[in-house]
Motif scaffolding. Structure first.
Motif, PDB file in Angstrom:
ATOM      1  N   MET A  36      25.437 -30.198 -41.129  1.00 29.90           N
ATOM      2  CA  MET A  36      24.068 -30.562 -41.479  1.00 29.90           C
ATOM      3  C   MET A  36      23.783 -32.013 -41.110  1.00 29.90           C
ATOM      4  O   MET A  36      22.745 -32.314 -40.514  1.00 29.90           O
ATOM      5  CB  MET A  36      23.814 -30.348 -42.973  1.00 29.90           C
ATOM      6  N   PHE A  82      21.094 -32.441 -38.332  1.00 31.92           N
ATOM      7  CA  PHE A  82      19.848 -32.916 -38.929  1.00 31.92           C
ATOM      8  C   PHE A  82      20.091 -34.312 -39.501  1.00 31.92           C
ATOM      9  O   PHE A  82      20.237 -34.470 -40.722  1.00 31.92           O
ATOM     10  CB  PHE A  82      19.365 -31.952 -40.017  1.00 31.92           C
ATOM     11  N   HIS A 130      18.472 -36.853 -40.337  1.00 30.82           N
ATOM     12  CA  HIS A 130      17.641 -37.411 -41.418  1.00 30.82           C
ATOM     13  C   HIS A 130      18.179 -37.040 -42.806  1.00 30.82           C
ATOM     14  O   HIS A 130      17.855 -37.706 -43.785  1.00 30.82           O
ATOM     15  CB  HIS A 130      16.182 -36.969 -41.258  1.00 30.82           C
ATOM     16  N   THR A 131      19.017 -36.012 -42.894  1.00 31.24           N
ATOM     17  CA  THR A 131      19.569 -35.630 -44.195  1.00 31.24           C
ATOM     18  C   THR A 131      20.620 -36.633 -44.681  1.00 31.24           C
ATOM     19  O   THR A 131      20.979 -36.621 -45.864  1.00 31.24           O
ATOM     20  CB  THR A 131      20.192 -34.220 -44.148  1.00 31.24           C
ATOM     21  N   TYR A 160      20.201 -39.703 -47.881  1.00 27.89           N
ATOM     22  CA  TYR A 160      20.565 -39.624 -49.292  1.00 27.89           C
ATOM     23  C   TYR A 160      22.002 -40.090 -49.524  1.00 27.89           C
ATOM     24  O   TYR A 160      22.417 -40.277 -50.661  1.00 27.89           O
ATOM     25  CB  TYR A 160      20.407 -38.195 -49.811  1.00 27.89           C
ATOM     26  N   ILE A 188      15.674 -34.992 -53.888  1.00 33.64           N
ATOM     27  CA  ILE A 188      16.026 -34.475 -52.566  1.00 33.64           C
ATOM     28  C   ILE A 188      14.837 -33.706 -52.001  1.00 33.64           C
ATOM     29  O   ILE A 188      14.193 -32.937 -52.723  1.00 33.64           O
ATOM     30  CB  ILE A 188      17.261 -33.536 -52.664  1.00 33.64           C
ATOM     31  N   ASP A 189      14.565 -33.887 -50.727  1.00 31.23           N
ATOM     32  CA  ASP A 189      13.529 -33.099 -50.064  1.00 31.23           C
ATOM     33  C   ASP A 189      13.954 -31.630 -50.124  1.00 31.23           C
ATOM     34  O   ASP A 189      15.025 -31.272 -49.617  1.00 31.23           O
ATOM     35  CB  ASP A 189      13.388 -33.561 -48.616  1.00 31.23           C
ATOM     36  N   TYR A 206      13.226 -29.134 -48.512  1.00 33.50           N
ATOM     37  CA  TYR A 206      13.454 -28.500 -47.214  1.00 33.50           C
ATOM     38  C   TYR A 206      14.927 -28.611 -46.801  1.00 33.50           C
ATOM     39  O   TYR A 206      15.437 -27.778 -46.074  1.00 33.50           O
ATOM     40  CB  TYR A 206      12.546 -29.117 -46.145  1.00 33.50           C
ATOM     41  N   ASN A 207      15.610 -29.618 -47.311  1.00 32.12           N
ATOM     42  CA  ASN A 207      17.022 -29.790 -46.978  1.00 32.12           C
ATOM     43  C   ASN A 207      17.886 -28.632 -47.463  1.00 32.12           C
ATOM     44  O   ASN A 207      18.934 -28.360 -46.891  1.00 32.12           O
ATOM     45  CB  ASN A 207      17.552 -31.114 -47.532  1.00 32.12           C
ATOM     46  N   LEU A 215      17.938 -26.285 -44.648  1.00 30.35           N
ATOM     47  CA  LEU A 215      18.782 -26.786 -43.562  1.00 30.35           C
ATOM     48  C   LEU A 215      20.260 -26.590 -43.891  1.00 30.35           C
ATOM     49  O   LEU A 215      21.040 -26.155 -43.030  1.00 30.35           O
ATOM     50  CB  LEU A 215      18.495 -28.270 -43.307  1.00 30.35           C
ATOM     51  N   LEU A 216      20.635 -26.873 -45.114  1.00 30.56           N
ATOM     52  CA  LEU A 216      22.026 -26.659 -45.521  1.00 30.56           C
ATOM     53  C   LEU A 216      22.368 -25.172 -45.486  1.00 30.56           C
ATOM     54  O   LEU A 216      23.469 -24.798 -45.049  1.00 30.56           O
ATOM     55  CB  LEU A 216      22.293 -27.241 -46.907  1.00 30.56           C
ATOM     56  N   SER A 267      17.968 -21.240 -52.166  1.00 29.66           N
ATOM     57  CA  SER A 267      17.127 -22.384 -51.780  1.00 29.66           C
ATOM     58  C   SER A 267      15.811 -22.378 -52.548  1.00 29.66           C
ATOM     59  O   SER A 267      15.344 -23.425 -53.002  1.00 29.66           O
ATOM     60  CB  SER A 267      16.846 -22.364 -50.275  1.00 29.66           C
TER      61      SER A 267
END
Length: 141
Positions: free
Chosen positions: A32, A36, A38-39, A42, A93-94, A96-97, A100-101, A133
């Protein structure tokens, strides 16, 4: 909604992953963070390099939570309520992540399980991770 057959597929596959949750989780998280970037925001203060102690520890926590949800699928919302609140209200946490995970967990499953990760297994895990999710994102509404 998952059928009993799909839940069975997930539980059987989970039982083979659970003893290696740390390794599996670290790989999924590293995928991830690599795919991605941008993740990573955090975790700017943590060492998230491949197989770092933090990545292995956090990966185990993540995969253990996935396993807990799988074992308690019929009560997923209540089982994950505290984790959902923690990610929404404390960590922010966003949501949407989570999707993605989930994708990275599917890729890692495919890599680890090969032919055992059949189209039926893929569909079952995809449905389960989508439900997970959604539950984790519930507190954002």
């Amino acid at each position: 909604m998952l059928s009993q057959a799909e839940i069975g597929i997930i539980i059987r596959m989970w039982e083979s992953i659970a003893p290696r949750a740390e390794e599996f989780g670290a790989e999924a998280l590293f995928r991830m963070f690599t795919t991605f970037p941008h993740t990573k925001t955090y975790f700017a203060h943590k060492d998230i390099s491949e197989n770092s102690p933090f990545l292995r520890s956090h990966g185990k926590n993540v995969i253990d939570a996935v396993g807990l949800g799988a074992k308690h699928f019929n009560t997923l919302t209540t089982t994950m309520a505290q984790l959902s609140a923690f990610h929404a209200y404390i960590l922010m946490i966003d949501p949407y992540n989570f999707k993605l995970l989930s994708h990275c967990i599917l890729v890692t499953l495919s890599s680890w399980k090969g032919d055992e990760f059949s189209p039926e297994a893929h569909a079952a895990w995809d449905k389960y991770l989508s439900a997970l999710s959604a539950v984790l994102a519930e507190k954002y509404r």
